[in-house]
Scaffold this active site. Sequence first.
Site, PDB file in Angstrom:
ATOM      1  N   LYS A 180       0.859  -1.212   0.000  1.00 32.54           N
ATOM      2  CA  LYS A 180       0.000   0.000   0.000  1.00 32.54           C
ATOM      3  C   LYS A 180       0.880   1.241   0.000  1.00 32.54           C
ATOM      4  O   LYS A 180       0.655   2.178  -0.754  1.00 32.54           O
ATOM      5  CB  LYS A 180      -0.887  -0.006   1.235  1.00 32.54           C
ATOM      6  CG  LYS A 180      -1.548   1.329   1.540  1.00 32.54           C
ATOM      7  CD  LYS A 180      -2.465   1.301   2.741  1.00 32.54           C
ATOM      8  CE  LYS A 180      -1.766   1.472   4.027  1.00 32.54           C
ATOM      9  NZ  LYS A 180      -1.434   2.859   4.387  1.00 32.54           N
ATOM     10  N   ASN A 181       1.913   1.235   0.840  1.00 26.63           N
ATOM     11  CA  ASN A 181       2.707   2.448   1.043  1.00 26.63           C
ATOM     12  C   ASN A 181       3.745   2.686  -0.037  1.00 26.63           C
ATOM     13  O   ASN A 181       4.463   3.686  -0.004  1.00 26.63           O
ATOM     14  CB  ASN A 181       3.345   2.430   2.429  1.00 26.63           C
ATOM     15  CG  ASN A 181       2.280   2.544   3.511  1.00 26.63           C
ATOM     16  OD1 ASN A 181       1.122   2.868   3.211  1.00 26.63           O
ATOM     17  ND2 ASN A 181       2.633   2.243   4.742  1.00 26.63           N
TER      18      ASN A 181
ATOM     19  N   ARG B 120      -8.673  -0.288   4.781  1.00 24.07           N
ATOM     20  CA  ARG B 120      -7.804   0.731   4.163  1.00 24.07           C
ATOM     21  C   ARG B 120      -6.468   0.108   3.758  1.00 24.07           C
ATOM     22  O   ARG B 120      -5.772   0.602   2.898  1.00 24.07           O
ATOM     23  CB  ARG B 120      -7.529   1.875   5.136  1.00 24.07           C
ATOM     24  CG  ARG B 120      -8.722   2.746   5.410  1.00 24.07           C
ATOM     25  CD  ARG B 120      -8.378   3.885   6.316  1.00 24.07           C
ATOM     26  NE  ARG B 120      -7.303   4.714   5.765  1.00 24.07           N
ATOM     27  CZ  ARG B 120      -6.900   5.852   6.336  1.00 24.07           C
ATOM     28  NH1 ARG B 120      -7.456   6.268   7.466  1.00 24.07           N
ATOM     29  NH2 ARG B 120      -5.935   6.570   5.793  1.00 24.07           N
TER      30      ARG B 120
ATOM     31  N   CYS C   3      -5.444   8.590   9.938  1.00 23.27           N
ATOM     32  CA  CYS C   3      -5.902   7.796  11.080  1.00 23.27           C
ATOM     33  C   CYS C   3      -5.447   8.446  12.406  1.00 23.27           C
ATOM     34  O   CYS C   3      -4.656   9.341  12.430  1.00 23.27           O
ATOM     35  CB  CYS C   3      -5.408   6.361  10.970  1.00 23.27           C
ATOM     36  SG  CYS C   3      -3.897   6.160  10.110  1.00 23.27           S
TER      37      CYS C   3
ATOM     38  N   ARG D 146       0.538  14.315  13.351  1.00 21.61           N
ATOM     39  CA  ARG D 146       1.003  14.053  11.980  1.00 21.61           C
ATOM     40  C   ARG D 146       0.978  15.309  11.105  1.00 21.61           C
ATOM     41  O   ARG D 146       0.268  15.382  10.119  1.00 21.61           O
ATOM     42  CB  ARG D 146       0.181  12.910  11.354  1.00 21.61           C
ATOM     43  CG  ARG D 146       0.230  11.668  12.237  1.00 21.61           C
ATOM     44  CD  ARG D 146      -0.473  10.505  11.620  1.00 21.61           C
ATOM     45  NE  ARG D 146       0.320  10.000  10.478  1.00 21.61           N
ATOM     46  CZ  ARG D 146      -0.162   9.057   9.661  1.00 21.61           C
ATOM     47  NH1 ARG D 146      -1.368   8.595   9.818  1.00 21.61           N
ATOM     48  NH2 ARG D 146       0.580   8.623   8.673  1.00 21.61           N
TER      49      ARG D 146
ATOM     50  N   ASP E 261       4.588   0.352  11.985  1.00 19.32           N
ATOM     51  CA  ASP E 261       3.331  -0.217  11.472  1.00 19.32           C
ATOM     52  C   ASP E 261       3.117  -1.655  11.891  1.00 19.32           C
ATOM     53  O   ASP E 261       2.063  -2.225  11.612  1.00 19.32           O
ATOM     54  CB  ASP E 261       3.304  -0.146   9.936  1.00 19.32           C
ATOM     55  CG  ASP E 261       3.207   1.272   9.461  1.00 19.32           C
ATOM     56  OD1 ASP E 261       3.437   1.514   8.276  1.00 19.32           O
ATOM     57  OD2 ASP E 261       2.923   2.147  10.293  1.00 19.32           O
TER      58      ASP E 261
HETATM   59  C1  EPZ Z   1       4.206   6.723   6.269  1.00 13.80           C
HETATM   60  O1  EPZ Z   1       3.424   7.740   6.846  1.00 13.80           O
HETATM   61  C2  EPZ Z   1       3.264   5.524   6.159  1.00 13.80           C
HETATM   62  N1  EPZ Z   1       2.134   5.875   5.288  1.00 13.80           N
HETATM   63  C3  EPZ Z   1       2.756   5.152   7.548  1.00 13.80           C
HETATM   64  O2  EPZ Z   1       1.975   3.971   7.401  1.00 13.80           O
HETATM   65  C4  EPZ Z   1       3.956   4.823   8.436  1.00 13.80           C
HETATM   66  O3  EPZ Z   1       3.497   4.573   9.737  1.00 13.80           O
HETATM   67  C5  EPZ Z   1       4.932   6.002   8.449  1.00 13.80           C
HETATM   68  O4  EPZ Z   1       5.315   6.343   7.105  1.00 13.80           O
HETATM   69  C6  EPZ Z   1       6.195   5.692   9.232  1.00 13.80           C
HETATM   70  O5  EPZ Z   1       6.833   4.588   8.666  1.00 13.80           O
HETATM   71  C7  EPZ Z   1       2.327   5.872   3.960  1.00 13.80           C
HETATM   72  O6  EPZ Z   1       3.418   5.614   3.466  1.00 13.80           O
HETATM   73  C8  EPZ Z   1       1.130   6.198   3.117  1.00 13.80           C
HETATM   74  P1  EPZ Z   1       6.286  10.009   8.442  1.00 13.80           P
HETATM   75  P2  EPZ Z   1       4.011   9.255   6.922  1.00 13.80           P
HETATM   76  O7  EPZ Z   1       6.205  11.267   7.673  1.00 13.80           O
HETATM   77  O8  EPZ Z   1       4.751   9.572   5.680  1.00 13.80           O
HETATM   78  C9  EPZ Z   1       6.271  13.148  11.963  1.00 13.80           C
HETATM   79  C10 EPZ Z   1       0.118   2.592   7.680  1.00 13.80           C
HETATM   80  O9  EPZ Z   1      -0.290   2.031   8.692  1.00 13.80           O
HETATM   81  N2  EPZ Z   1       6.256  14.149  10.896  1.00 13.80           N
HETATM   82  O10 EPZ Z   1       7.503   9.156   8.314  1.00 13.80           O
HETATM   83  O11 EPZ Z   1       2.900  10.138   7.322  1.00 13.80           O
HETATM   84  C11 EPZ Z   1       4.932  12.442  12.067  1.00 13.80           C
HETATM   85  O12 EPZ Z   1       4.064  13.209  12.887  1.00 13.80           O
HETATM   86  C12 EPZ Z   1       0.578   4.032   7.754  1.00 13.80           C
HETATM   87  O13 EPZ Z   1       0.215   2.050   6.547  1.00 13.80           O
HETATM   88  C13 EPZ Z   1       6.371  15.485  11.224  1.00 13.80           C
HETATM   89  O14 EPZ Z   1       6.476  15.845  12.393  1.00 13.80           O
HETATM   90  O15 EPZ Z   1       5.033   9.088   8.126  1.00 13.80           O
HETATM   91  C14 EPZ Z   1       5.293  11.129  12.684  1.00 13.80           C
HETATM   92  O16 EPZ Z   1       5.383  11.285  14.092  1.00 13.80           O
HETATM   93  C15 EPZ Z   1       0.318   4.623   9.118  1.00 13.80           C
HETATM   94  N3  EPZ Z   1       6.338  16.415  10.239  1.00 13.80           N
HETATM   95  C16 EPZ Z   1       6.692  10.847  12.134  1.00 13.80           C
HETATM   96  O17 EPZ Z   1       7.184  12.089  11.654  1.00 13.80           O
HETATM   97  C17 EPZ Z   1       6.233  16.054   8.923  1.00 13.80           C
HETATM   98  O18 EPZ Z   1       6.243  16.961   8.054  1.00 13.80           O
HETATM   99  C18 EPZ Z   1       6.691   9.830  11.004  1.00 13.80           C
HETATM  100  O19 EPZ Z   1       5.971  10.380   9.980  1.00 13.80           O
HETATM  101  C19 EPZ Z   1       6.122  14.691   8.606  1.00 13.80           C
HETATM  102  C20 EPZ Z   1       6.141  13.751   9.604  1.00 13.80           C
END
Ligand code: EPZ
Length: 427
Positions: free
Chosen positions: A23-24, A398, A118, A123, A306
């Site tokens: 998915k990701n 999802r 979610c 986030r 995840d």
């Molecule tokens: C991706 O989300 C995945 N989703 C998530 O999978 C996964 O949990 C996550 O990466 C971490 O591996 C997709 O790829 C569609 P991040 P993403 O930006 O990109 C903070 C699932 O279950 N952050 O790496 O949103 C954020 O708040 C989903 O399939 C900021 O602070 O994750 C979080 O605490 C859930 N500012 C951390 O970084 C930003 O601008 C990780 O976020 C961006 C992120």
Amino acid sequence: MQYKMVINGKRPLSGSVRAQGAKNAALPVLAASILLKGETLEIRRVPKLHDVFTMADLLRHLGAEVKYQNNTVKISVPDELAWDTPKALVRKMRASSLVLGPLLARTGRAVLPLPGGCAIGSRPIDLHLKGLAKLGADIQLEHGAVQARAKGLKGAKIYLDFPSVGATENIMMAAVFAKGETIIENAAREPEIVNLSEALKAMGCKIDGVGTGTIHLEGVDSLGGTAIDIIPDRIEASTFLLAGAITRGIVTVTGVIPEHLDAIIAKLEEAGIGLEIGEDTVTVKAEEPLKSVSLKTLPYPGFPTDVQPQFTAFMSTTKGTSVIQESVFESRFSHVSELKKMGAQIELQGNTAVVTGTDQLKGAEVRATDLRAGASLVLAGLAAEDETVVYGLGHIWRGYEGFDEKIRNLGGKVQVQLSDENGEPKW
Ligand code: EPZ
């Protein structure tokens, strides 16, 4: 329409299950189609998931034609694209933010309502916006939406405070037509980002270093259509390995890339699970005694956040105490209160869950509040005695294609039924 999953547990799962496409990886690759002009992108092994349908609807809203043939998606992108994104769609899925970078690169404009997603913490997308601004975009926040404009982006050196997956992907796609070289430091290294870079390279991008912490990207003038295969879903595969572990069964996941599962394999081995690693298969053999192990979630190649909820469920059934630290999201323990309804002994201390294994989980009525929390509750239900009902299946759909059918094929007794809020079946 509300649905619930009725599970009759305490039955060891056995058999093999083929992993879906990731998915990701599919979501950013779908978004990358926006970079094309009058060309077609064919994407194979795309899982049929609500989040993927949402992204397809978003692309259609922008003007692309999106056609499904089983798990292959064909996206034909016209010369002209819209650049505003509808709130209704963006609110449904945080990954909608992935259209920001490619839209800006392709049209010089993008309007994105601040995304929903979610319930796992605030986030924000501050790292995405900071990176786009470094490339020369004018970013304004107006009426709860991001207004982004760019007369022409210029390559830049961007350091990410955190190796954010989405920010890395958005900046990569935004930099594709930027003049000169872009360097992204402290970039995320997830396999899904490598898959996206393979798609971008096949479309004509010049990118190096993806999968390491530093990505180099040379701007080009335009891209061409191509066909790309999505990698196997390592999170779904891990979920099924843990379903085998928690039910004390023997489960093989097929069509996987074992090295993407290294962190999970290491933790399962530490817990005493027998493992067999093949070319594109991994088998778990869960024989007692099994012991509790501790972990801390980290960006790839560390233990993936995840899989933390599903692993927490598994640790509720093993002998001893497991300390599980969630370091990626500020609150990703919504499954804990529900697991405790099933007799799990878990104590939350800030971003740490202290799990004391119990001999037997008990069936209960529980509710999924996000995708992986839902998966965790289904795993607990498969191990629990008697009947477990998991509400809120929309969250699970999802991210898991054919989840109940795959579990039944492994010998699990699960049924999906319509339900209303107070749980009475509606016929
Ligand atoms: C991706 O989300 C995945 N989703 C998530 O999978 C996964 O949990 C996550 O990466 C971490 O591996 C997709 O790829 C569609 P991040 P993403 O930006 O990109 C903070 C699932 O279950 N952050 O790496 O949103 C954020 O708040 C989903 O399939 C900021 O602070 O994750 C979080 O605490 C859930 N500012 C951390 O970084 C930003 O601008 C990780 O976020 C961006 C992120």
